[in-house]
Design a protein around this motif. Structure first.
Motif, PDB file in Angstrom:
ATOM      1  N   ARG A  10      -6.738  -4.256 -26.436  1.00  0.00           N
ATOM      2  CA  ARG A  10      -6.812  -4.590 -25.007  1.00  0.00           C
ATOM      3  C   ARG A  10      -7.286  -6.026 -24.817  1.00  0.00           C
ATOM      4  NH1 ARG A  10     -10.385  -5.222 -21.112  1.00  0.00           N
ATOM      5  NH2 ARG A  10     -12.158  -4.768 -22.483  1.00  0.00           N
ATOM      6  N   LEU A  11      -8.323  -6.411 -25.532  1.00  0.00           N
ATOM      7  CA  LEU A  11      -8.859  -7.768 -25.394  1.00  0.00           C
ATOM      8  C   LEU A  11      -7.845  -8.813 -25.851  1.00  0.00           C
ATOM      9  CD1 LEU A  11     -12.510  -7.100 -26.612  1.00  0.00           C
ATOM     10  CD2 LEU A  11     -11.786  -7.646 -24.284  1.00  0.00           C
ATOM     11  N   ILE A  12      -7.087  -8.493 -26.892  1.00  0.00           N
ATOM     12  CA  ILE A  12      -6.049  -9.420 -27.355  1.00  0.00           C
ATOM     13  C   ILE A  12      -4.950  -9.554 -26.306  1.00  0.00           C
ATOM     14  CG2 ILE A  12      -4.230  -9.757 -29.078  1.00  0.00           C
ATOM     15  CD1 ILE A  12      -6.146  -8.449 -31.126  1.00  0.00           C
ATOM     16  N   ARG A  13      -4.511  -8.423 -25.732  1.00  0.00           N
ATOM     17  CA  ARG A  13      -3.466  -8.470 -24.697  1.00  0.00           C
ATOM     18  C   ARG A  13      -3.912  -9.289 -23.497  1.00  0.00           C
ATOM     19  NH1 ARG A  13      -3.253  -2.878 -25.500  1.00  0.00           N
ATOM     20  NH2 ARG A  13      -4.260  -2.574 -23.484  1.00  0.00           N
ATOM     21  N   GLU A  14      -5.190  -9.140 -23.137  1.00  0.00           N
ATOM     22  CA  GLU A  14      -5.701  -9.832 -21.954  1.00  0.00           C
ATOM     23  C   GLU A  14      -6.127 -11.261 -22.247  1.00  0.00           C
ATOM     24  OE1 GLU A  14      -8.763  -7.333 -20.399  1.00  0.00           O
ATOM     25  OE2 GLU A  14      -7.367  -5.738 -19.811  1.00  0.00           O
ATOM     26  N   LYS A  15      -5.880 -11.704 -23.503  1.00  0.00           N
ATOM     27  CA  LYS A  15      -6.192 -13.081 -23.906  1.00  0.00           C
ATOM     28  C   LYS A  15      -7.656 -13.423 -23.620  1.00  0.00           C
ATOM     29  CE  LYS A  15      -1.489 -14.920 -23.471  1.00  0.00           C
ATOM     30  NZ  LYS A  15      -0.831 -13.612 -23.425  1.00  0.00           N
TER      31      LYS A  15
END
Length: 320
Positions: free
Chosen positions: A173-178
């Protein structure tokens, strides 16, 4: 003569018996519908068909079989997570609503929704039926009872696997949300992951270890051992993200059990203390596990590691 009552089944036995069936999934009409051969009434009846139909299982009324019509959602991202599902026929797409991204397509025998056992868990993604699908619906309470029927060390390991899945989902999730990296991962007691960690570590009797270097941690992973971190600090590189982790982190568990290579990169920045889990020894128990929990474990492993099949979990749970 009255029908002989069905013997009470465990959750695992029930899942196994359902998987042995060959499901044909016809169009199921509303129970109040009356058959009419006219074209106009037939069209009207089709419009009245409900998109999701739940019916008690024929073998155990504690469980439900859920029919999802093509083009409909079983649940949405953010909904309360109070059930686990096993696909009996058809397929289910696990989707992210905002980006309209399909992150997994699950077929017969695969499970999803393990967040149901997390305290106050919510759905991290949506479940969508592109084709007609039939699923077994299991309550969180039923899943908990099935887990608690296992030996204590297996109970702890199953919950640790679910916690590792929760942690990987948070990283993704954190990667997707940059997000800004390195990002800190913490698991306070009031969160679902923190509550689960407390249940895992309560009265835990596994071997404790101290790991004071990155080399020692790598050697542990190469032996197919895993670690439940009780204190210390480490940096984890996962995909395009870098994460600062400590108490509550699960290191290498699904990899150790499944025989899959660990692709994450670790750096120990402060001596780690924790509980050691021997993967090969645990696999010996899992290999003899009943079909129901075996299939659930396989589903957790595959989604945690983002793989289609786990090397040590190739048993055909739909047929055994």
């Amino acid at each position: 003569m009255p029908a002989e009552p069905l013997a009470e089944q465990t959750l695992a036995e029930h899942i196994a018996s359902l998987r042995q069936r060959k499901y044909e999934v016809p169009v199921i009409r509303d129970p109040d519908d009356v058959t009419d051969d006219s074209a106009a009434n037939a069209e009207k009846k089709r419009e009245e068909i409900r998109p999701i139909i739940r019916r008690p299982s024929s073998r155990n009324p504690e469980f439900f079989e859920v029919l999802i019509k093509p083009g409909h959602y079983l649940f949405h991202e953010g909904d309360p997570a109070d059930h686990l599902y096993v696909v009996l026929s058809g397929s289910i797409e696990i989707r992210l609503d905002e980006s309209d991204t399909v992150i997994a397509t699950l077929g017969q025998g695969e499970s999803f929704g393990e967040q149901a056992i997390l305290y106050k868990g919510v759905r991290g993604a949506s479940a969508f039926a592109r084709e007609q699908a039939l699923c077994l619906e299991i309550t969180a309470a039923s899943l908990t009872r099935a887990i608690e029927a296992q030996p204590l060390f297996v109970q702890k390991t199953l919950r640790a696997m679910m916690l590792q899945l929760n942690q990987r989902n948070e990283m993704r999730r954190l990667i997707r949300e940059k997000a800004e990296f390195p990002a800190e991962l913490s698991f306070p007691p009031e969160t679902p992951a923190g509550s689960l960690f407390e249940r895992i570590t309560k009265d835990l009797t596994m071997k404790t270890v101290h790991i004071d270097s990155t080399a020692a941690l790598r050697a542990m992973i190469e032996r197919q051992d895993a670690l439940i971190v009780s204190s210390g600090q480490l940096t984890v590189k996962h995909g395009k993200g870098e994460f600062l982790c400590g108490e509550g982190m699960i290191v290498g568990l699904c990899e150790a059990i499944s025989g899959e290579h660990c692709f994450e990169q670790f750096e120990v920045t402060k001596t780690l203390n924790g509980w050691l889990i021997n993967g090969p020894k645990l696999l010996q128990y899992f290999s003899g596990m009943n079909s129901g929990l075996f299939g659930i474990c396989r589903g957790i492993i595959c989604r945690t590691l983002d793989i289609e099949q786990a090397p040590n979990f190739k048993r055909d749970v739909a047929l055994d």
